[in-house]
Design a protein around this motif. Structure first.
Motif, PDB file in Angstrom:
ATOM      1  N   THR A  17       0.636  -1.275  -0.154  1.00 24.61           N
ATOM      2  CA  THR A  17      -0.115   0.119   0.041  1.00 24.61           C
ATOM      3  C   THR A  17       1.043   1.186   0.032  1.00 24.61           C
ATOM      4  OG1 THR A  17      -0.171  -0.065   2.511  1.00 24.61           O
ATOM      5  CG2 THR A  17      -1.839  -0.965   1.189  1.00 24.61           C
ATOM      6  N   ASP A  20       1.007   4.645  -5.998  1.00 25.73           N
ATOM      7  CA  ASP A  20       0.331   4.627  -7.075  1.00 25.73           C
ATOM      8  C   ASP A  20       1.261   4.037  -8.133  1.00 25.73           C
ATOM      9  OD1 ASP A  20      -1.326   4.672  -9.243  1.00 25.73           O
ATOM     10  OD2 ASP A  20      -2.035   6.834  -9.046  1.00 25.73           O
ATOM     11  N   HIS A  46      -3.029  -3.877  -5.292  1.00 20.01           N
ATOM     12  CA  HIS A  46      -4.461  -3.842  -5.576  1.00 20.01           C
ATOM     13  C   HIS A  46      -4.869  -2.577  -5.901  1.00 20.01           C
ATOM     14  CE1 HIS A  46      -5.610  -7.747  -3.466  1.00 20.01           C
ATOM     15  NE2 HIS A  46      -5.139  -7.258  -2.327  1.00 20.01           N
ATOM     16  N   ASP A  47      -6.243  -2.511  -6.988  1.00 23.93           N
ATOM     17  CA  ASP A  47      -6.536  -1.346  -7.440  1.00 23.93           C
ATOM     18  C   ASP A  47      -5.512  -0.600  -8.211  1.00 23.93           C
ATOM     19  OD1 ASP A  47      -8.955  -2.013  -6.134  1.00 23.93           O
ATOM     20  OD2 ASP A  47      -8.259  -1.096  -4.371  1.00 23.93           O
ATOM     21  N   GLN A  48      -4.841  -1.241  -9.121  1.00 21.03           N
ATOM     22  CA  GLN A  48      -3.989  -0.617 -10.061  1.00 21.03           C
ATOM     23  C   GLN A  48      -4.327  -0.740 -11.638  1.00 21.03           C
ATOM     24  OE1 GLN A  48      -1.340   1.144  -8.782  1.00 21.03           O
ATOM     25  NE2 GLN A  48      -1.755   0.613  -6.640  1.00 21.03           N
ATOM     26  N   HIS A  49      -5.177  -0.065 -12.146  1.00 26.18           N
ATOM     27  CA  HIS A  49      -5.832  -0.179 -13.404  1.00 26.18           C
ATOM     28  C   HIS A  49      -4.771   0.383 -14.393  1.00 26.18           C
ATOM     29  CE1 HIS A  49      -9.700  -1.785 -11.546  1.00 26.18           C
ATOM     30  NE2 HIS A  49      -9.241  -0.653 -10.575  1.00 26.18           N
ATOM     31  N   ARG A 250      -8.462 -10.247  -8.511  1.00 17.05           N
ATOM     32  CA  ARG A 250      -9.482  -9.261  -8.781  1.00 17.05           C
ATOM     33  C   ARG A 250      -8.953  -8.417  -9.725  1.00 17.05           C
ATOM     34  NH1 ARG A 250      -9.414  -7.031  -2.661  1.00 17.05           N
ATOM     35  NH2 ARG A 250      -8.364  -5.144  -3.033  1.00 17.05           N
ATOM     36  N   GLY A 252      -7.754  -5.157 -11.720  1.00 17.89           N
ATOM     37  CA  GLY A 252      -7.022  -4.079 -11.158  1.00 17.89           C
ATOM     38  C   GLY A 252      -5.654  -4.532 -10.312  1.00 17.89           C
ATOM     39  N   ASP A 253      -5.714  -5.965 -10.033  1.00 16.83           N
ATOM     40  CA  ASP A 253      -4.615  -6.593  -9.352  1.00 16.83           C
ATOM     41  C   ASP A 253      -3.289  -6.452 -10.224  1.00 16.83           C
ATOM     42  OD1 ASP A 253      -6.059  -6.944  -7.044  1.00 16.83           O
ATOM     43  OD2 ASP A 253      -6.089  -9.049  -7.150  1.00 16.83           O
TER      44      ASP A 253
END
Length: 292
Positions: A17, A20, A46-49, A250, A252-253
């Protein structure tokens, strides 16, 4: 907010975490992630598009990217992704799901065997970075096995026995185990076996690890049957649950792992549904042993 890494298992793997990775990283962030890789061997973001360009730019923080050519049977005119990206999906150039009798699909099924990326190259890969763009609803977890912990758990006699052994690695060994035995002359030349040490020492931490892969099919100076029994025993030892972390994907991982310290495999999934996974590979820096 600074980079933070939470360890996911008692022996390895961390969740990152505070960064970005779709944007340019600072030298401090790159250093923190490299230190995290040295310690944990697998890092989960996570959440890295990401776009393909952003994924390649992120990978280049850790070294030059490996050329995908030579690691598959897909012809240049059939490639779905641009140069610099490895396609480990079940999709063809047209975006449709590959037919069940597709040779490309059969070859890609080898990713379900425990392996280390590019161990079939004279200079094997450093890091792999896998981005989830479309996640299959059934199955498709990726499992990682810590080869350092597996080596540490060997008895002294086995460590002495394998210390100086050299294996031959080839994509023809791994795919041959699935019954894929026919190759063109060009493919046979491209997949010519290379030599790799069975025990590696990490250049930074100096920890020893097993260097195993489904691509390993022979040991120099050892009868074939004996070599394959030894390799099978070592693989069974190294992939015990206590050494393994399973990642449930999931969208965006991004997961990054050190091929010098872990093996991995994808688990079976519903092949009637699309799975779009894109890998960039950071090239290795040196061979593990001299080639012939």
């Amino acid at each position: 907010m600074s980079v933070a890494i939470r360890q996911l298992t008692p022996v390895f793997a961390g969740e990152v975490t505070g960064v970005d990775i779709t944007k340019a990283l600072t030298p401090e962030e790159v250093a923190a992630l490299e230190a995290g890789m040295d310690r944990h061997a697998v890092l989960v973001f996570h959440d890295q598009h990401l776009t393909d360009e952003q994924q390649m730019a992120f990978g280049r923080n850790f070294g030059p990217l490996e050329n995908a050519r030579g690691g598959n049977i897909t012809l240049p005119q059939d490639r779905r992704l641009q140069e610099g990206m490895n396609d480990v999906s079940n999709l063809g150039r047209d975006g449709g799901i590959l037919e069940r009798d597709s040779r490309q699909r059969a070859f890609n099924l080898g990713n379900m065997l425990w392996h280390s990326d590019s161990s079939f190259r004279p200079i094997p890969a450093k890091y792999s970075l896998l981005s989830a763009r479309v996640v299959n609803p059934v199955g498709g977890n990726t499992e990682y096995a810590d080869m350092r912990a597996a080596y540490d758990a060997l008895d002294a006699g086995t460590k002495a026995e394998i210390e100086d052994l050299v294996c031959e690695h080839s994509l023809m060994y791994s795919r041959g185990s699935l019954g894929m035995l026919e190759y063109s002359d060009e493919e046979r030349a491209m997949f010519r076996p290379v030599r790799q040490r069975l025990v590696r020492t990490h250049p930074v931490t100096k920890r020893k690890s097993l260097y195993l892969s489904s691509h390993a099919g022979a040991i120099l100076g050892m009868p074939m049957a004996e070599a394959r029994i030894l390799l099978r025993d070592l693989n069974e030892h190294a992939t015990q649950p206590k050494f393994v972390h399973a990642h449930t994907w999931r969208v965006g991982d991004l997961v990054m792992w050190d091929n010098r310290q872990v093996m991995h495999r994808v688990r079976r999934y519903d092949d009637n549904q699309p799975r779009d996974m894109r890998r960039t590979t950071v090239a290795g820096e040196s061979p593990t042993v001299a080639q012939v």
